[in-house]
Design an enzyme around this catalytic site. Structure first.
Site, mmCIF file in Angstrom:
data_model
loop_
_atom_site.group_PDB
_atom_site.id
_atom_site.type_symbol
_atom_site.label_atom_id
_atom_site.label_comp_id
_atom_site.label_asym_id
_atom_site.label_seq_id
_atom_site.Cartn_x
_atom_site.Cartn_y
_atom_site.Cartn_z
ATOM 1 N N LYS A 53 0.704 -1.314 -0.062
ATOM 2 C CA LYS A 53 -0.118 -0.141 0.126
ATOM 3 C C LYS A 53 0.887 1.500 -0.039
ATOM 4 O O LYS A 53 0.205 2.093 -0.550
ATOM 5 C CB LYS A 53 -0.984 0.002 1.176
ATOM 6 C CG LYS A 53 -1.857 -1.014 1.167
ATOM 7 C CD LYS A 53 -2.841 -1.234 2.129
ATOM 8 C CE LYS A 53 -3.625 -2.684 1.948
ATOM 9 N NZ LYS A 53 -4.472 -3.098 3.117
ATOM 10 N N GLN A 97 -4.738 -1.703 9.292
ATOM 11 C CA GLN A 97 -4.591 -3.390 8.638
ATOM 12 C C GLN A 97 -5.282 -4.273 9.463
ATOM 13 O O GLN A 97 -4.890 -4.354 10.755
ATOM 14 C CB GLN A 97 -3.100 -3.330 8.569
ATOM 15 C CG GLN A 97 -2.863 -4.788 7.785
ATOM 16 C CD GLN A 97 -3.275 -4.774 6.268
ATOM 17 O OE1 GLN A 97 -3.283 -3.545 5.544
ATOM 18 N NE2 GLN A 97 -4.162 -5.797 6.013
ATOM 19 N N ASP A 120 -11.277 2.199 3.621
ATOM 20 C CA ASP A 120 -11.653 0.858 3.388
ATOM 21 C C ASP A 120 -12.831 0.431 3.102
ATOM 22 O O ASP A 120 -13.195 -0.338 2.540
ATOM 23 C CB ASP A 120 -10.893 0.009 4.540
ATOM 24 C CG ASP A 120 -9.880 -0.671 4.263
ATOM 25 O OD1 ASP A 120 -9.357 -0.856 3.185
ATOM 26 O OD2 ASP A 120 -9.111 -0.997 5.265
#
Ligand code: NDP
Length: 287
Positions: A53, A97, A120
């Protein structure tokens, strides 16, 4: 082999290159895009995801802020950090995460992120927005599947097609079903209790498998000419990556199919990068 192979790597590269151009245009207006990534603990797979990422941010020209916290970080400490990032006007997106260590409450952490920075697309406000058709961030993997269908099978008109999604998780199956409904497909969601799965799947013009079990979708599940999207990421006994679909036999009869690796996988990061751009445009351009 008769199926067209949908190249997720190439399509994700195309999206990242488009974002690079858009990012340069923002920079000319003095606007920077910033993603904050939080990793708790040292799970090797999570470390790889976080690294990828950060690399994607670098490639496009976004700033990435990295917070690597020890495994024994308390919930309070993590929530404090999220609160600080929520209030910083330079930060556009916040990503924690997953999975988090067992002593942490993932739902509480997701709920703590400002929905306008939830790139997200996991916050209930964003999930609800998708449900009622409002603007909001969409979970990256299902959003990536839509792009694969549109860009990878350009002559496919999703409207009115029979779509069977196998899997009903909050991050893939459920948002996928809402996105396909938004595209006017006729949607069936199958899961572990579905009876006669092969029969249900055989109705489909578009099959999206998000099960997490190697090779559960065989040629017996697929109507000749159907488009098959394989979201699954599994490891074979000899350590190789494979999907939920038996690629060798299904590619003989499908019209188009995604490989694993190189199909849906690369799209998830591309769509995360897209959400970061959208977040910056919303915060800093008022779009
Ligand atoms: P979950 O385990 O949360 O969900 C799996 C779903 O599959 C459940 O709804 C389950 O049904 C259903 N299922 C399980 N066994 C069967 C079966 N035999 N027949 C029919 N349905 C079945 O997984 P996720 O949605 O998180 O992920 C699915 C896969 O996608 C995994 O391999 C994951 O690694 C991969 N993935 C890939 C991403 C990418 O970037 N490419 C991103 C996210 C996930 P029930 O609800 O009844 O239990």
């Amino acid at each position: 082999m008769s199926a067209t192979i949908i190249d997720g790597k190439a399509i994700s590269q195309q999206i990242k290159d488009e974002l690079k151009v858009k990012c340069e245009a923002l920079k000319e207006k003095g606007i920077e895009v910033t993603l904050a990534v939080i990793l708790v603990g040292s799970d090797p797979a999570s470390q790889v995801y976080v690294r990828n990422k950060k690399r994607a941010c670098e490639y496009i020209g976004y700033n990435s802020l990295s917070y690597e916290l020890p495994e024994d970080t308390t919930m309070d400490k993590l929530l404090e950090l999220i609160e600080e990032l929520n209030s910083r006007s330079d930060v556009d997106g916040i990503l924690v995460q997953m999975p988090l260590p067992p002593h942490m409450d993932e739902k509480k952490v997701i709920n703590a992120i400002d929905p306008s920075k939830d790139v997200d697309g996991f916050h209930p406000m964003n999930v609800g927005a998708l449900m009622v058709g409002d603007k909001g961030f969409v979970s990256c993997t299902p959003a990536g599947v839509i792009q694969l269908l549109k860009r990878g099978v350009p002559d496919l008109d999703i409207s009115g097609k029979e779509c069977v999604i196998i899997g009903r998780s909050n991050i893939v199956g459920k948002p996928m079903s809402l996105l396909m409904l938004r595209e006017n497909a006729t949607v069936t969601v199958a899961h572990s209790r579905t009876k006669n799965l092969p029969e249900v799947c055989k109705r489909a013009d578009i099959i999206i498998a998000a099960v997490g079990k190697a090779g559960v979708i065989t040629k017996d599940h697929v109507k000749p000419g159907a488009v098959v999207i394989d979201v699954g990421i599994n490891r074979t006994d000899d350590g190789k990556l494979c999907g939920d679909v038996k690629f060798d036999e299904v590619s003989e009869i499908a019209g188009a199919i995604t490989p694993v690796p190189g199909g849906v996988g690369p799209m998830t990061i591309a769509m995360l990068m897209n959400n970061c751009y959208e977040a910056a445009a919303m915060h800093k351009l008022g779009e």
